[in-house]
Design a protein around this motif. Structure first.
Motif, PDB file in Angstrom:
ATOM      1  N   ILE A 110      39.061  96.661  36.241  1.00  0.00           N
ATOM      2  CA  ILE A 110      40.351  96.598  36.937  1.00  0.00           C
ATOM      3  C   ILE A 110      41.371  97.442  36.172  1.00  0.00           C
ATOM      4  CG2 ILE A 110      42.236  95.100  37.689  1.00  0.00           C
ATOM      5  CD1 ILE A 110      40.185  92.828  37.916  1.00  0.00           C
ATOM      6  N   SER A 111      41.969  98.407  36.848  1.00  0.00           N
ATOM      7  CA  SER A 111      42.935  99.292  36.205  1.00  0.00           C
ATOM      8  C   SER A 111      44.352  98.749  36.381  1.00  0.00           C
ATOM      9  CB  SER A 111      42.858 100.691  36.805  1.00  0.00           C
ATOM     10  OG  SER A 111      43.304 100.685  38.156  1.00  0.00           O
ATOM     11  N   GLU A 112      45.270  99.223  35.534  1.00  0.00           N
ATOM     12  CA  GLU A 112      46.662  98.801  35.667  1.00  0.00           C
ATOM     13  C   GLU A 112      47.243  99.275  36.994  1.00  0.00           C
ATOM     14  OE1 GLU A 112      51.002  98.872  33.388  1.00  0.00           O
ATOM     15  OE2 GLU A 112      49.226  99.635  32.360  1.00  0.00           O
ATOM     16  N   GLN A 113      46.809 100.446  37.470  1.00  0.00           N
ATOM     17  CA  GLN A 113      47.313 100.940  38.744  1.00  0.00           C
ATOM     18  C   GLN A 113      46.906 100.018  39.895  1.00  0.00           C
ATOM     19  OE1 GLN A 113      49.604 103.374  39.252  1.00  0.00           O
ATOM     20  NE2 GLN A 113      49.553 102.475  41.304  1.00  0.00           N
ATOM     21  N   GLU A 114      45.696  99.467  39.823  1.00  0.00           N
ATOM     22  CA  GLU A 114      45.272  98.509  40.856  1.00  0.00           C
ATOM     23  C   GLU A 114      46.124  97.248  40.805  1.00  0.00           C
ATOM     24  OE1 GLU A 114      40.597  98.863  41.791  1.00  0.00           O
ATOM     25  OE2 GLU A 114      41.056  98.635  39.657  1.00  0.00           O
ATOM     26  N   ILE A 115      46.469  96.821  39.602  1.00  0.00           N
ATOM     27  CA  ILE A 115      47.314  95.639  39.440  1.00  0.00           C
ATOM     28  C   ILE A 115      48.701  95.910  40.031  1.00  0.00           C
ATOM     29  CG2 ILE A 115      48.447  94.131  37.746  1.00  0.00           C
ATOM     30  CD1 ILE A 115      45.972  94.583  35.934  1.00  0.00           C
ATOM     31  N   ILE A 191      49.316  83.430  40.441  1.00  0.00           N
ATOM     32  CA  ILE A 191      49.061  84.206  41.660  1.00  0.00           C
ATOM     33  C   ILE A 191      48.282  85.470  41.303  1.00  0.00           C
ATOM     34  CG2 ILE A 191      50.139  85.535  43.533  1.00  0.00           C
ATOM     35  CD1 ILE A 191      52.457  83.488  43.432  1.00  0.00           C
ATOM     36  N   GLY A 192      48.577  86.033  40.143  1.00  0.00           N
ATOM     37  CA  GLY A 192      47.814  87.184  39.661  1.00  0.00           C
ATOM     38  C   GLY A 192      46.341  86.853  39.514  1.00  0.00           C
ATOM     39  N   HIS A 193      46.034  85.714  38.897  1.00  0.00           N
ATOM     40  CA  HIS A 193      44.630  85.284  38.784  1.00  0.00           C
ATOM     41  C   HIS A 193      43.991  85.164  40.167  1.00  0.00           C
ATOM     42  CE1 HIS A 193      44.246  84.608  34.548  1.00  0.00           C
ATOM     43  NE2 HIS A 193      45.118  83.614  34.483  1.00  0.00           N
ATOM     44  N   ILE A 215      41.616  89.159  30.704  1.00  0.00           N
ATOM     45  CA  ILE A 215      41.951  88.380  31.906  1.00  0.00           C
ATOM     46  C   ILE A 215      43.397  87.887  31.880  1.00  0.00           C
ATOM     47  CG2 ILE A 215      41.358  86.306  33.225  1.00  0.00           C
ATOM     48  CD1 ILE A 215      38.455  86.716  32.259  1.00  0.00           C
ATOM     49  N   GLU A 216      43.818  87.294  30.771  1.00  0.00           N
ATOM     50  CA  GLU A 216      45.197  86.811  30.679  1.00  0.00           C
ATOM     51  C   GLU A 216      46.192  87.968  30.683  1.00  0.00           C
ATOM     52  OE1 GLU A 216      46.429  83.246  30.413  1.00  0.00           O
ATOM     53  OE2 GLU A 216      44.639  83.570  31.621  1.00  0.00           O
ATOM     54  N   ARG A 217      45.837  89.052  30.023  1.00  0.00           N
ATOM     55  CA  ARG A 217      46.733  90.216  30.005  1.00  0.00           C
ATOM     56  C   ARG A 217      46.907  90.778  31.409  1.00  0.00           C
ATOM     57  NH1 ARG A 217      46.380  95.760  29.648  1.00  0.00           N
ATOM     58  NH2 ARG A 217      48.142  96.770  28.613  1.00  0.00           N
ATOM     59  N   GLN A 218      45.828  90.824  32.188  1.00  0.00           N
ATOM     60  CA  GLN A 218      45.927  91.332  33.559  1.00  0.00           C
ATOM     61  C   GLN A 218      46.839  90.450  34.412  1.00  0.00           C
ATOM     62  OE1 GLN A 218      41.807  91.538  34.719  1.00  0.00           O
ATOM     63  NE2 GLN A 218      41.482  93.542  33.771  1.00  0.00           N
ATOM     64  N   ASN A 220      49.263  88.607  33.296  1.00  0.00           N
ATOM     65  CA  ASN A 220      50.623  88.850  32.809  1.00  0.00           C
ATOM     66  C   ASN A 220      51.186  90.153  33.359  1.00  0.00           C
ATOM     67  OD1 ASN A 220      51.001  86.534  31.271  1.00  0.00           O
ATOM     68  ND2 ASN A 220      50.144  87.426  29.419  1.00  0.00           N
ATOM     69  N   LEU A 221      50.355  91.179  33.415  1.00  0.00           N
ATOM     70  CA  LEU A 221      50.790  92.462  33.965  1.00  0.00           C
ATOM     71  C   LEU A 221      51.169  92.314  35.431  1.00  0.00           C
ATOM     72  CD1 LEU A 221      48.286  95.060  32.423  1.00  0.00           C
ATOM     73  CD2 LEU A 221      50.766  95.025  32.119  1.00  0.00           C
ATOM     74  N   PHE A 222      50.346  91.580  36.170  1.00  0.00           N
ATOM     75  CA  PHE A 222      50.652  91.358  37.579  1.00  0.00           C
ATOM     76  C   PHE A 222      52.010  90.663  37.713  1.00  0.00           C
ATOM     77  CE2 PHE A 222      50.927  88.798  41.365  1.00  0.00           C
ATOM     78  CZ  PHE A 222      50.481  89.648  42.355  1.00  0.00           C
ATOM     79  N   ALA A 223      52.224  89.599  36.942  1.00  0.00           N
ATOM     80  CA  ALA A 223      53.491  88.863  37.014  1.00  0.00           C
ATOM     81  C   ALA A 223      54.664  89.771  36.678  1.00  0.00           C
ATOM     82  CB  ALA A 223      53.449  87.668  36.063  1.00  0.00           C
ATOM     83  N   SER A 224      54.485  90.595  35.659  1.00  0.00           N
ATOM     84  CA  SER A 224      55.550  91.508  35.245  1.00  0.00           C
ATOM     85  C   SER A 224      55.880  92.509  36.336  1.00  0.00           C
ATOM     86  CB  SER A 224      55.127  92.236  33.957  1.00  0.00           C
ATOM     87  OG  SER A 224      56.121  93.140  33.547  1.00  0.00           O
ATOM     88  N   HIS A 225      54.859  93.129  36.942  1.00  0.00           N
ATOM     89  CA  HIS A 225      55.100  94.132  37.990  1.00  0.00           C
ATOM     90  C   HIS A 225      55.612  93.492  39.278  1.00  0.00           C
ATOM     91  CE1 HIS A 225      53.684  97.497  35.698  1.00  0.00           C
ATOM     92  NE2 HIS A 225      52.487  96.974  35.507  1.00  0.00           N
ATOM     93  N   PHE A 226      55.194  92.263  39.556  1.00  0.00           N
ATOM     94  CA  PHE A 226      55.640  91.590  40.770  1.00  0.00           C
ATOM     95  C   PHE A 226      57.104  91.158  40.655  1.00  0.00           C
ATOM     96  CE2 PHE A 226      56.115  87.604  43.274  1.00  0.00           C
ATOM     97  CZ  PHE A 226      55.956  88.154  44.540  1.00  0.00           C
ATOM     98  N   LEU A 227      57.468  90.553  39.525  1.00  0.00           N
ATOM     99  CA  LEU A 227      58.835  90.062  39.347  1.00  0.00           C
ATOM    100  C   LEU A 227      59.817  91.172  38.981  1.00  0.00           C
ATOM    101  CD1 LEU A 227      58.075  86.776  37.345  1.00  0.00           C
ATOM    102  CD2 LEU A 227      58.749  86.948  39.752  1.00  0.00           C
ATOM    103  N   LEU A 228      59.309  92.240  38.341  1.00  0.00           N
ATOM    104  CA  LEU A 228      60.162  93.346  37.894  1.00  0.00           C
ATOM    105  C   LEU A 228      59.587  94.678  38.382  1.00  0.00           C
ATOM    106  CD1 LEU A 228      60.631  92.167  34.186  1.00  0.00           C
ATOM    107  CD2 LEU A 228      62.374  92.048  35.978  1.00  0.00           C
TER     108      LEU A 228
END
Length: 360
Positions: A110-115, A191-193, A215-218, A220-228
């Motif tokens: 899973i890439s950061e761009q996909e997240i 929600i990211g999970h 897994i946890e970092r992904q 967290n990244l999702f939450a960060s990109h979704f909220l910000l």
């Protein structure tokens, strides 16, 4: 309680409790009444099997710090939440689940761009524009079919648990008196999970380092990109001083530490600047409590409560009968629903009538 605790309080042997739990032996009436009196569960809880929910992994927020016992306690309470939902769903149609297509990939692929793409897609699907803060995340998630409840337990090492059950995602929040911004990030993380990690059959297939670093970092990244959202957040970031982050927190409803992390991810500050800001946060003793934590209202789940009240107010089912169907202790049901329920449950208060039958 451990088996030892229950054995001592009920006057039964630990081996007998173990046999009951594993299904090797069924308790006789006297033993069952002893157990019921100690556990304070309604009698009808013991009359049916509580389903073992096998489909899909269970995700825990702050898993690395939580003990197995704590995680197991929260997993059981997630079953209770499903039981309450299942009863209510007999009488009311819950909102349809509206989520992007779930990723079915190995977590290492899973890439950061996909997240980022999934976070942007979720905003569009939920009619949240790309430039505004998410106003009430829990309310929006519930409106789009995610079942969220609070758990009747507190443990600082575990903030939330989530999983798919049948065809619907469930999130249960530990009652840790966390700030609004932490709770919002916890929900976005879960929600990211739910969206990113559908390809995982069991989290036990991964090492603790993989869980933490991948897994946890992904999530967290999702939450960060979704909220910000990156572009909108960047436009609002007129300064990277700590004072400015404090003011920005009121607008985005995200913690100062999460905004600093997001700024770092976007390459707007370097390692030294990030370290300086984090040291300043530590000096100010803001690691666990930041400015405005007491002023931003904490979001609460309301969907299950509204459905419960709808059934009772419209006389679909008498309240006592509905409470009886849950087969759970009152305090557990009240926490899941988010309101007090009738203390009087006439169906459950009926005592068994024993008669002596002569054997001729």
């Amino acid at each position: 309680m451990t088996m030892k605790d229950l054995a001592e309080k009920s006057g039964l042997s630990r081996q007998m409790i173990s046999n009951y739990e594993s299904g090797k032996t069924k308790p006789k009436a006297d033993s069952l009444l002893r157990i019921i009196s100690v556990l304070n569960f309604p009698r009808n809880f013991f009359m049916e099997e509580m389903p073992d929910l096998h489909n899909g992994p269970v995700y825990f927020r702050s898993q690395s710090a939580a003990t197995k016992r704590t995680r197991d306690m929260q997993k059981e309470r997630l079953k209770y939440c499903y039981e309450v939902f299942k009863i209510l769903a007999r009488y009311v149609n819950f909102p349809e689940v509206k989520l992007p297509d779930l990723l079915e990939k190995d977590v290492h692929e899973i890439s950061e761009q996909e997240i980022i793409s999934k976070a942007e897609e979720l905003r569009r699907l939920w009619n949240i524009d790309s430039i505004s803060p998410v106003q009430n995340l829990i309310q929006i998630a519930e409106k789009n079919g995610i079942i969220i409840s609070e758990a009747n337990m507190s443990d600082k090492s575990l903030d939330a648990v989530s999983r798919w059950i049948i065809d619907r995602p469930f999130i249960m929040l530990t009652d840790n008196n966390e700030s609004s911004v932490r709770r919002r990030f916890n929900v976005a993380h879960e929600i990211g999970h739910i969206i990113l990690h559908n390809g995982i059959e069991s989290i036990h297939d991964y090492s603790s380092q993989e869980l933490k670093n991948v897994i946890e970092r992904q999530a967290n990244l999702f939450a960060s990109h979704f909220l910000l959202p990156s572009e909108a957040f960047s436009d609002s970031l007129m300064s990277t001083s700590l004072d400015y982050y404090i003011e920005l927190k009121k607008y985005w409803k995200v913690s100062i530490q999460a905004m600093i992390y997001k700024t770092y991810l976007m390459g707007l500050i370097n390692d030294d600047q990030r370290l300086y800001l984090n040291k300043k946060i530590s000096r100010n003793k803001w690691r666990t409590k930041e400015p405005y934590d007491d002023e931003i209202p904490v979001e609460k789940p309301t969907l299950i409560k509204k459905v419960y009240e709808m059934i009772v107010k419209n006389d679909v089912l008498p309240q006592s009968e509905l409470n009886y169907l849950f087969r759970l202790p009152r305090e557990e049901v009240e926490k899941i629903i988010g309101r007090s329920i009738s203390r009087s449950n006439k169906l459950d208060e009926q005592k068994p009538i024993l008669r002596l039958i002569e054997n001729n």
